[in-house]
Write a protein that holds these residues in place. Structure first.
Motif, short mmCIF file in Angstrom:
data_model
loop_
_atom_site.label_atom_id
_atom_site.label_comp_id
_atom_site.label_asym_id
_atom_site.label_seq_id
_atom_site.Cartn_x
_atom_site.Cartn_y
_atom_site.Cartn_z
N ALA A 334 0.85 -1.19 0.00
CA ALA A 334 0.00 0.00 0.00
C ALA A 334 0.89 1.24 0.00
O ALA A 334 2.00 1.22 0.51
CB ALA A 334 -0.90 0.01 1.23
N ARG A 339 -1.76 7.32 5.00
CA ARG A 339 -1.66 6.01 5.64
C ARG A 339 -3.06 5.42 5.79
O ARG A 339 -3.80 5.79 6.70
CB ARG A 339 -0.97 6.14 6.99
CG ARG A 339 -0.59 4.78 7.59
CD ARG A 339 0.31 4.97 8.79
NE ARG A 339 0.69 3.68 9.35
CZ ARG A 339 1.67 2.92 8.87
NH1 ARG A 339 2.33 3.33 7.82
NH2 ARG A 339 1.96 1.76 9.42
N ALA A 340 -3.40 4.53 4.89
CA ALA A 340 -4.73 3.93 4.89
C ALA A 340 -4.67 2.59 4.17
O ALA A 340 -3.77 2.34 3.37
CB ALA A 340 -5.73 4.86 4.20
N HIS A 341 -5.64 1.76 4.46
CA HIS A 341 -5.76 0.49 3.77
C HIS A 341 -6.78 0.63 2.65
O HIS A 341 -7.88 1.14 2.86
CB HIS A 341 -6.23 -0.59 4.75
CG HIS A 341 -5.30 -0.79 5.91
ND1 HIS A 341 -4.03 -1.31 5.77
CD2 HIS A 341 -5.45 -0.54 7.23
CE1 HIS A 341 -3.44 -1.38 6.95
NE2 HIS A 341 -4.29 -0.90 7.85
N ARG A 342 -6.40 0.20 1.46
CA ARG A 342 -7.30 0.24 0.32
C ARG A 342 -7.60 -1.20 -0.08
O ARG A 342 -6.70 -1.93 -0.48
CB ARG A 342 -6.67 1.02 -0.83
CG ARG A 342 -6.28 2.44 -0.44
CD ARG A 342 -5.62 3.17 -1.60
NE ARG A 342 -6.56 3.36 -2.70
CZ ARG A 342 -6.18 3.90 -3.88
NH1 ARG A 342 -4.93 4.26 -4.08
NH2 ARG A 342 -7.07 4.06 -4.83
N LEU A 343 -8.84 -1.60 -0.01
CA LEU A 343 -9.20 -2.99 -0.18
C LEU A 343 -10.28 -3.16 -1.24
O LEU A 343 -11.23 -2.37 -1.30
CB LEU A 343 -9.72 -3.58 1.14
CG LEU A 343 -8.81 -3.42 2.37
CD1 LEU A 343 -9.54 -3.91 3.62
CD2 LEU A 343 -7.52 -4.18 2.17
N VAL A 344 -10.13 -4.21 -2.06
CA VAL A 344 -11.20 -4.68 -2.93
C VAL A 344 -11.37 -6.15 -2.59
O VAL A 344 -10.52 -6.99 -2.92
CB VAL A 344 -10.86 -4.50 -4.43
CG1 VAL A 344 -11.99 -5.05 -5.28
CG2 VAL A 344 -10.61 -3.04 -4.74
#
Length: 355
Positions: A334, A339-344
């Motif tokens: 990432a 600062r972050a989570h990117r989810l599919v």
């Protein structure tokens, strides 16, 4: 004797992998778990196989074909809905005729094969023969109750209060008498025709039912933890074979298989590990009990005790453990900011994130 192989389940416990793939074809040590069962059937001398298939029939049929690759003759039997193991026997009635048969659940894995079980059935001639093993939580299985002499006196399917810790292993042998039992069944509280109730019918009718308590290894590969454990077990027996391209900057330790066409560069591989044909491993670490399937890419990353399915890629990620990574998946770092989570994520996914 014929065989009835059940390969029609939907594999809900292996979602999201099984949203797009049959659970019986999820590989361990780069070979579909179903194939181990077919090989065991052939080794026991059985040649004619009726394979019960459901919604994933096209994928199963493409993988197994006519069965000749296994020394078998496979006939496909379509089950419109998963209505229980005994329902599979019901729809196979015409195919099975008046022959004895072994019923094998296609997502089960048994060390040592089934030849001793088949020979015992042929020698003793019961109307049903079941395999049992002790499990920590029998509520998830069909459960058998034995009397003081070791005879089967009762069977229940996934009971809330089990009367023993003896679970039915997914291999059964039957004489044609089971067809009368199946014809007498009504759907259980689960809406299915239960094979445990068919065997109980035989017991109540005074028909001989034999059992064997096995101490060897058996797994129902219905969830990720069990898949990884079976993968570990199979890899324990591999012998080092380096048919692919391994450069001088790489370190190979222990029982490692690098298939022809695979490339390993500037990497450390600690076996037991299998690297499939066409895979690329570069600037990476692959730890014990990992299966990397065909045409995967592993670059500047670390992984161990995991299964990668075909064409998965892991690029610049540290570190992955105890994971099942599906076909054509891409795993990358990432971005650091923001600062972050990117989810599919697909339906029913389970994700663990270190914050």
């Amino acid at each position: 004797m014929k065989a009835l192989v059940l390969a029609g389940g939907s594999g809900t416990r292996l979602r999201p992998i099984t949203h797009t793939s049959a659970k019986q074809l999820v590989p361990v040590a780069n070979k579909p778990v179903l194939f181990y069962g077919l090989e065991a059937i052939a080794a026991a001398g059985v040649r004619e196989v009726g394979m019960v298939v459901g919604d994933t029939h096209e994928e199963i049929e493409a993988a197994v074909g006519d069965g000749s690759a296994f020394g078998l003759e496979v006939t496909y039997l379509r089950q419109q809905a998963p209505l229980g193991l005994a329902h599979a026997v019901l729809i196979a009635r015409e195919y099975l005729g008046e022959e004895d048969f072994v019923m094998y659940l296609g997502d089960n894995f048994i060390v040592g094969g089934i030849e001793p079980l088949v020979r015992r059935f042929e020698d003793e001639r019961p109307d049903a023969q079941i395999m049992l093993t002790r499990v920590p939580d029998p509520r998830q299985f069909g459960v058998a109750q034995l009397d003081a002499a070791g005879r089967v006196v009762g069977l229940e399917e996934k009971p809330e209060k089990p009367k023993s810790d003896l679970a039915l292993v997914g291999v059964y042998l039957f004489s044609p008498a089971v067809h009368e039992a199946v014809a007498a069944l009504k759907p259980s509280w689960r809406g299915e025709l239960e094979i445990t109730e068919a065997i109980q019918w035989l017991i109540d009718a005074g028909r001989p039912v034999a059992s064997t308590v096995i101490s060897g290894y058996w797994k129902d590969t219905g969830n990720v933890a069990d898949m990884l454990e079976v993968n570990r077990l199979v890899l324990e027996d591999v012998e080092q074979r380096l048919d692919g391209d391994v450069d001088g900057a790489s370190e190979i330790i222990g029982r490692v298989v690098v298939e022809a066409g695979a490339k390993v560069a500037n990497s450390r591989i600690v076996g037991p590990v299998i690297i499939g044909a066409g895979a690329v491993v570069r600037d990476s670490y692959v730890g014990p009990f990992t299966s990397v399937a065909e045409n995967c890419q592993l670059v500047d990353s670390e992984i161990e005790y995991s299964i990668l399915l075909r064409r998965a890629s892991i690029l610049g990620v540290r570190r992955i453990e105890a994971s099942l990574i599906g076909h054509d998946v891409e795993v990358t770092p990432a971005p650091n900011t923001p600062r972050a989570h990117r989810l599919v994520l697909g339906d029913h996914s389970k994700v663990q994130i270190s914050s």
